[in-house]
Scaffold this motif. Structure first.
Motif, PDB file in Angstrom:
ATOM      1  N   ILE A   1       0.843  -1.214   0.000  1.00  0.00           N
ATOM      2  CA  ILE A   1       0.000   0.000   0.000  1.00  0.00           C
ATOM      3  C   ILE A   1       0.866   1.247   0.000  1.00  0.00           C
ATOM      4  CG2 ILE A   1      -1.643   1.321   1.381  1.00  0.00           C
ATOM      5  CD1 ILE A   1      -2.869  -1.339   2.272  1.00  0.00           C
ATOM      6  N   ASP A   2       1.922   1.264   0.819  1.00  0.00           N
ATOM      7  CA  ASP A   2       2.831   2.416   0.842  1.00  0.00           C
ATOM      8  C   ASP A   2       3.493   2.626  -0.513  1.00  0.00           C
ATOM      9  OD1 ASP A   2       2.312   3.115   3.413  1.00  0.00           O
ATOM     10  OD2 ASP A   2       4.011   2.049   4.287  1.00  0.00           O
ATOM     11  N   GLU A   3       3.909   1.518  -1.144  1.00  0.00           N
ATOM     12  CA  GLU A   3       4.585   1.639  -2.428  1.00  0.00           C
ATOM     13  C   GLU A   3       3.644   2.187  -3.502  1.00  0.00           C
ATOM     14  OE1 GLU A   3       7.138  -1.154  -5.567  1.00  0.00           O
ATOM     15  OE2 GLU A   3       6.293  -2.005  -3.718  1.00  0.00           O
ATOM     16  N   ILE A   4       2.378   1.712  -3.509  1.00  0.00           N
ATOM     17  CA  ILE A   4       1.404   2.234  -4.481  1.00  0.00           C
ATOM     18  C   ILE A   4       1.198   3.736  -4.280  1.00  0.00           C
ATOM     19  CG2 ILE A   4      -1.027   2.159  -5.157  1.00  0.00           C
ATOM     20  CD1 ILE A   4      -0.960  -0.843  -4.559  1.00  0.00           C
ATOM     21  N   GLN A   5       1.027   4.143  -3.038  1.00  0.00           N
ATOM     22  CA  GLN A   5       0.811   5.567  -2.759  1.00  0.00           C
ATOM     23  C   GLN A   5       2.025   6.406  -3.130  1.00  0.00           C
ATOM     24  OE1 GLN A   5      -2.264   5.704  -2.732  1.00  0.00           O
ATOM     25  NE2 GLN A   5      -2.772   6.654  -0.768  1.00  0.00           N
ATOM     26  N   ALA A   6       3.244   5.848  -2.858  1.00  0.00           N
ATOM     27  CA  ALA A   6       4.449   6.595  -3.214  1.00  0.00           C
ATOM     28  C   ALA A   6       4.573   6.749  -4.724  1.00  0.00           C
ATOM     29  CB  ALA A   6       5.680   5.882  -2.644  1.00  0.00           C
ATOM     30  N   THR A   7       4.231   5.685  -5.466  1.00  0.00           N
ATOM     31  CA  THR A   7       4.282   5.762  -6.930  1.00  0.00           C
ATOM     32  C   THR A   7       3.300   6.801  -7.455  1.00  0.00           C
ATOM     33  OG1 THR A   7       4.904   3.413  -7.019  1.00  0.00           O
ATOM     34  CG2 THR A   7       4.060   4.427  -9.043  1.00  0.00           C
ATOM     35  N   ARG A   8       2.121   6.797  -6.901  1.00  0.00           N
ATOM     36  CA  ARG A   8       1.120   7.788  -7.328  1.00  0.00           C
ATOM     37  C   ARG A   8       1.590   9.213  -7.032  1.00  0.00           C
ATOM     38  NH1 ARG A   8      -4.657   5.142  -5.357  1.00  0.00           N
ATOM     39  NH2 ARG A   8      -4.705   3.443  -6.891  1.00  0.00           N
ATOM     40  N   LEU A   9       2.142   9.415  -5.863  1.00  0.00           N
ATOM     41  CA  LEU A   9       2.612  10.763  -5.506  1.00  0.00           C
ATOM     42  C   LEU A   9       3.727  11.206  -6.443  1.00  0.00           C
ATOM     43  CD1 LEU A   9       2.653  10.588  -1.598  1.00  0.00           C
ATOM     44  CD2 LEU A   9       1.052  11.820  -3.061  1.00  0.00           C
ATOM     45  N   GLN A  10       4.625  10.282  -6.779  1.00  0.00           N
ATOM     46  CA  GLN A  10       5.710  10.630  -7.693  1.00  0.00           C
ATOM     47  C   GLN A  10       5.161  11.025  -9.064  1.00  0.00           C
ATOM     48  OE1 GLN A  10       8.538   7.483  -8.189  1.00  0.00           O
ATOM     49  NE2 GLN A  10      10.054   8.762  -9.215  1.00  0.00           N
ATOM     50  N   PHE A  11       4.157  10.270  -9.555  1.00  0.00           N
ATOM     51  CA  PHE A  11       3.558  10.577 -10.859  1.00  0.00           C
ATOM     52  C   PHE A  11       2.848  11.931 -10.830  1.00  0.00           C
ATOM     53  CE2 PHE A  11      -0.189  10.333 -13.668  1.00  0.00           C
ATOM     54  CZ  PHE A  11       0.466  10.226 -14.892  1.00  0.00           C
ATOM     55  N   ARG A  12       2.068  12.167  -9.771  1.00  0.00           N
ATOM     56  CA  ARG A  12       1.353  13.450  -9.665  1.00  0.00           C
ATOM     57  C   ARG A  12       2.342  14.608  -9.536  1.00  0.00           C
ATOM     58  NH1 ARG A  12      -4.099  13.089  -8.286  1.00  0.00           N
ATOM     59  NH2 ARG A  12      -4.933  11.299  -9.444  1.00  0.00           N
ATOM     60  N   THR A  13       3.450  14.386  -8.866  1.00  0.00           N
ATOM     61  CA  THR A  13       4.451  15.447  -8.721  1.00  0.00           C
ATOM     62  C   THR A  13       5.046  15.825 -10.070  1.00  0.00           C
ATOM     63  OG1 THR A  13       4.984  14.698  -6.500  1.00  0.00           O
ATOM     64  CG2 THR A  13       6.597  16.099  -7.599  1.00  0.00           C
ATOM     65  N   ARG A  14       5.352  14.793 -10.916  1.00  0.00           N
ATOM     66  CA  ARG A  14       5.874  15.097 -12.258  1.00  0.00           C
ATOM     67  C   ARG A  14       4.844  15.858 -13.086  1.00  0.00           C
ATOM     68  NH1 ARG A  14       7.976   9.737 -11.941  1.00  0.00           N
ATOM     69  NH2 ARG A  14       6.241   8.996 -13.253  1.00  0.00           N
ATOM     70  N   GLN A  15       3.566  15.427 -12.979  1.00  0.00           N
ATOM     71  CA  GLN A  15       2.515  16.138 -13.712  1.00  0.00           C
ATOM     72  C   GLN A  15       2.407  17.590 -13.264  1.00  0.00           C
ATOM     73  OE1 GLN A  15      -1.078  13.805 -13.223  1.00  0.00           O
ATOM     74  NE2 GLN A  15      -0.899  13.078 -15.340  1.00  0.00           N
ATOM     75  N   SER A  16       2.442  17.806 -11.953  1.00  0.00           N
ATOM     76  CA  SER A  16       2.312  19.169 -11.425  1.00  0.00           C
ATOM     77  C   SER A  16       3.486  20.034 -11.871  1.00  0.00           C
ATOM     78  CB  SER A  16       2.227  19.122  -9.899  1.00  0.00           C
ATOM     79  OG  SER A  16       2.126  20.409  -9.364  1.00  0.00           O
ATOM     80  N   GLU A  17       4.707  19.452 -11.853  1.00  0.00           N
ATOM     81  CA  GLU A  17       5.871  20.225 -12.290  1.00  0.00           C
ATOM     82  C   GLU A  17       5.771  20.560 -13.773  1.00  0.00           C
ATOM     83  OE1 GLU A  17       9.151  17.797 -11.266  1.00  0.00           O
ATOM     84  OE2 GLU A  17       9.091  18.313  -9.108  1.00  0.00           O
ATOM     85  N   TRP A  18       5.296  19.598 -14.573  1.00  0.00           N
ATOM     86  CA  TRP A  18       5.154  19.852 -16.013  1.00  0.00           C
ATOM     87  C   TRP A  18       4.132  20.958 -16.273  1.00  0.00           C
ATOM     88  CZ3 TRP A  18       0.915  19.194 -19.273  1.00  0.00           C
ATOM     89  CH2 TRP A  18       1.175  19.313 -20.635  1.00  0.00           C
ATOM     90  N   ALA A  19       2.996  20.866 -15.577  1.00  0.00           N
ATOM     91  CA  ALA A  19       1.964  21.896 -15.744  1.00  0.00           C
ATOM     92  C   ALA A  19       2.472  23.256 -15.279  1.00  0.00           C
ATOM     93  CB  ALA A  19       0.707  21.507 -14.970  1.00  0.00           C
ATOM     94  N   GLY A  20       3.245  23.273 -14.194  1.00  0.00           N
ATOM     95  CA  GLY A  20       3.790  24.544 -13.718  1.00  0.00           C
ATOM     96  C   GLY A  20       4.759  25.156 -14.706  1.00  0.00           C
ATOM     97  N   ASN A  21       5.610  24.325 -15.314  1.00  0.00           N
ATOM     98  CA  ASN A  21       6.558  24.840 -16.303  1.00  0.00           C
ATOM     99  C   ASN A  21       5.831  25.387 -17.525  1.00  0.00           C
ATOM    100  OD1 ASN A  21       8.746  24.119 -14.691  1.00  0.00           O
ATOM    101  ND2 ASN A  21       8.888  22.068 -15.581  1.00  0.00           N
ATOM    102  N   ILE A  22       4.824  24.635 -17.985  1.00  0.00           N
ATOM    103  CA  ILE A  22       4.052  25.108 -19.135  1.00  0.00           C
ATOM    104  C   ILE A  22       3.379  26.441 -18.818  1.00  0.00           C
ATOM    105  CG2 ILE A  22       2.065  24.618 -20.601  1.00  0.00           C
ATOM    106  CD1 ILE A  22       4.556  23.020 -21.311  1.00  0.00           C
ATOM    107  N   THR A  23       2.814  26.564 -17.608  1.00  0.00           N
ATOM    108  CA  THR A  23       2.127  27.804 -17.220  1.00  0.00           C
ATOM    109  C   THR A  23       3.102  28.972 -17.145  1.00  0.00           C
ATOM    110  OG1 THR A  23       0.520  26.493 -15.980  1.00  0.00           O
ATOM    111  CG2 THR A  23       0.635  28.845 -15.496  1.00  0.00           C
ATOM    112  N   VAL A  24       4.299  28.714 -16.606  1.00  0.00           N
ATOM    113  CA  VAL A  24       5.302  29.785 -16.514  1.00  0.00           C
ATOM    114  C   VAL A  24       5.693  30.268 -17.905  1.00  0.00           C
ATOM    115  CG1 VAL A  24       7.665  30.289 -15.838  1.00  0.00           C
ATOM    116  CG2 VAL A  24       6.150  29.080 -14.264  1.00  0.00           C
ATOM    117  N   ILE A  25       5.912  29.292 -18.822  1.00  0.00           N
ATOM    118  CA  ILE A  25       6.285  29.672 -20.189  1.00  0.00           C
ATOM    119  C   ILE A  25       5.150  30.468 -20.855  1.00  0.00           C
ATOM    120  CG2 ILE A  25       6.823  28.753 -22.467  1.00  0.00           C
ATOM    121  CD1 ILE A  25       8.211  26.417 -21.051  1.00  0.00           C
ATOM    122  N   ALA A  26       3.912  29.976 -20.666  1.00  0.00           N
ATOM    123  CA  ALA A  26       2.773  30.681 -21.259  1.00  0.00           C
ATOM    124  C   ALA A  26       2.626  32.078 -20.687  1.00  0.00           C
ATOM    125  CB  ALA A  26       1.500  29.869 -21.039  1.00  0.00           C
ATOM    126  N   ASN A  27       2.813  32.199 -19.377  1.00  0.00           N
ATOM    127  CA  ASN A  27       2.722  33.532 -18.750  1.00  0.00           C
ATOM    128  C   ASN A  27       3.801  34.466 -19.293  1.00  0.00           C
ATOM    129  OD1 ASN A  27       0.507  32.958 -17.172  1.00  0.00           O
ATOM    130  ND2 ASN A  27       1.700  32.254 -15.437  1.00  0.00           N
TER     131      ASN A  27
END
Length: 456
Positions: A176-202
């Motif tokens: 259960i811990d490993e599944i949650q850690a994997t999900r958090l890692q994936f969501r973190t990459r998505q959030s960083e990608w979206a943040g970079n795209i938003t910064v560039i667009a801004n």
């Protein structure tokens, strides 16, 4: 709402239809607004992703915390079991019982947090099954110990069945811990990608907005120079018009001054004419022997004096359209006191008036009414030689109206009829009608109380 915005929309449409600057600036402004909306939308999406990520992090932390708490409670139960089997001391059972009581709530919370999750749901269910099996083994050994079969209880413990169950539970919780850690890692990459795209667009949007602002400023600057040239030409034209307006205003001022001077002269001449008529009547009074004729002429003289007093007020004041009624009544009462009550031990007339301005026509009508009522009170309210007071008051009434009151403390009107020839009553009624009102007599008053209510 639409009707209020209609003038603004019409003005904007006319501005856009201008051949050069209007259309260009409007297009640039529209493009800048669209860019700002896109940037705001991007920021909004980023905020929503951040909120979702925070919710995921919080949920994952809750799942990990509760799952570990389940494992901890089972370890506490096992510790209490082993301590009781080894020492037979009841305080170890209290540790076991407390942990067992908390397990159902923890498992229910864990199931609620992972409900509908295809990855975590089966594992949580497996943890629940292992927990039930581990509790069953623990309770079996404790029941054997409570009934005195301690060797059998220890043999159950030594078989290691409980250890196998605990190891399996640790494996599930680690998964259960490993599944949650994997999900958090994936969501973190998505959030960083979206943040970079938003910064560039801004950054791109900001640069485009600055470029558009620069172009708009250049166009507006050129337009300002054009407007300034047109304004200078208009100022020169206005200067000529202002000179003409000043000349015309000076002529109108002279004409107004002449008209006011003529009006003052007319009022002055009317006042003098009325005073001359009053003087003629005074001369005539000296040659009359008939008391009836003298009284009638004296009453007529008082009426003329009331009208003349208004004209004196007009041509001695700066306002030709209205009269200060309180000051006018003060002068009128003074003249009536001198003419009607020359004997200080006889009648007396008292005035109580609040400051109030009325029109010229109203002042004439009110002056005649006061003169008639006061004259009638002097003649009929008190017997000759007996002192008496006549009171005149002017005050504010309800609904923006005014109230004029003349009263005495004499014997009253008797049968309700007005004494005398009736000419004074007709004059009072005519004057009151001109004020769109009527004189009312208060029958409850001891003497005579006449009240006139009129609009200001």
């Amino acid at each position: 709402m639409i009707s209020a915005l209609r003038p603004t929309l019409l003005a904007f449409s006319q501005f856009v239809r201008t051949p050069t600057l209007g259309r260009r600036v409007a297009g640039l402004l529209a493009l800048a607004i669209v860019l700002m909306l896109v940037l705001n939308l991007a920021v909004y999406v980023l905020i929503q992703r951040t909120v979702a990520f925070n919710d995921t992090v919080e949920e994952a932390q809750q799942v990990r915390l509760v799952s570990r708490e389940v494992l901890t409670r089972l370890v506490d139960a096992e510790t209490g079991q082993r301590g009781f089997l080894l020492t037979a001391r009841p305080e170890y059972l209290s540790i076991h019982d407390e942990a067992i009581q908390q397990l159902p709530d923890l498992l229910r919370d864990l199931g609620g947090l992972t409900a509908g999750d295809p990855d975590l749901g089966p594992r949580v269910e497996r943890v629940r099954e292992l927990s039930d099996q581990r509790r069953a083994v623990t309770e079996w050994s404790l029941d054997l110990a409570r009934t005195g079969r301690l060797d059998e209880a220890v043999s159950v413990l030594r078989r290691g069945e409980g250890k196998v169950l605990m190891d399996a539970m640790r494996t599930e919780i680690a998964a259960i811990d490993e599944i949650q850690a994997t999900r958090l890692q994936f969501r973190t990459r998505q959030s960083e990608w979206a943040g970079n795209i938003t910064v560039i667009a801004n950054a791109l949007g900001g640069a485009l907005i600055l470029v558009l602002a620069g172009i708009s400023a250049w166009l507006i600057r050129r337009y300002i120079f054009e407007v300034q040239g047109a304004r200078d030409a208009l100022d020169r034209l206005n200067a000529g018009l202002e000179h003409q307006v000043l000349d015309r205003t000076f002529e109108l001022t002279l004409a107004r001054d002449r008209a006011e001077a003529m009006l003052r002269e007319v009022n002055h001449r009317v006042g003098n004419s009325l005073q001359l008529v009053s003087s003629f009547m005074s001369l005539q009074l000296r040659h009359l022997v008939d008391e009836g004729a003298r009284a009638a002429l004296k009453e007529s003289q008082a009426r003329i004096e009331a009208v003349a007093h208004v004209h004196r007020r007009l041509y001695t004041s700066g306002d030709m359209s209205s009269v200060a009624m309180d000051e006018y009544l003060e002068g009128l009462i003074s003249e009536l006191s001198q003419s009607l009550c020359p004997d200080k031990d006889g009648c007396s007339i008292h005035l109580d008036a609040v400051p109030m301005r009325v029109s010229t026509d109203q002042a004439v009508s009110l002056g005649v009414v006061v003169t008639e009522l006061v004259t009638n009170a002097v003649k009929y309210a008190y017997e000759p030689g007996k002192p008496g007071q006549i009171r005149v008051s002017l005050g504010q009434g309800p609904n923006g109206r005014a109230i004029l009151t003349v009263e005495d403390d004499g014997p009253g009107m008797g049968d309700g009829g007005v004494k005398g020839t009736g000419l004074g009553g007709k004059i009072v009624s005519a004057m009151a009608s001109g004020l769109r009102s009527a004189v009312e007599f208060d029958k409850a008053h001891k003497g005579v109380r006449a009240r006139l209510t009129f609009d200001l």
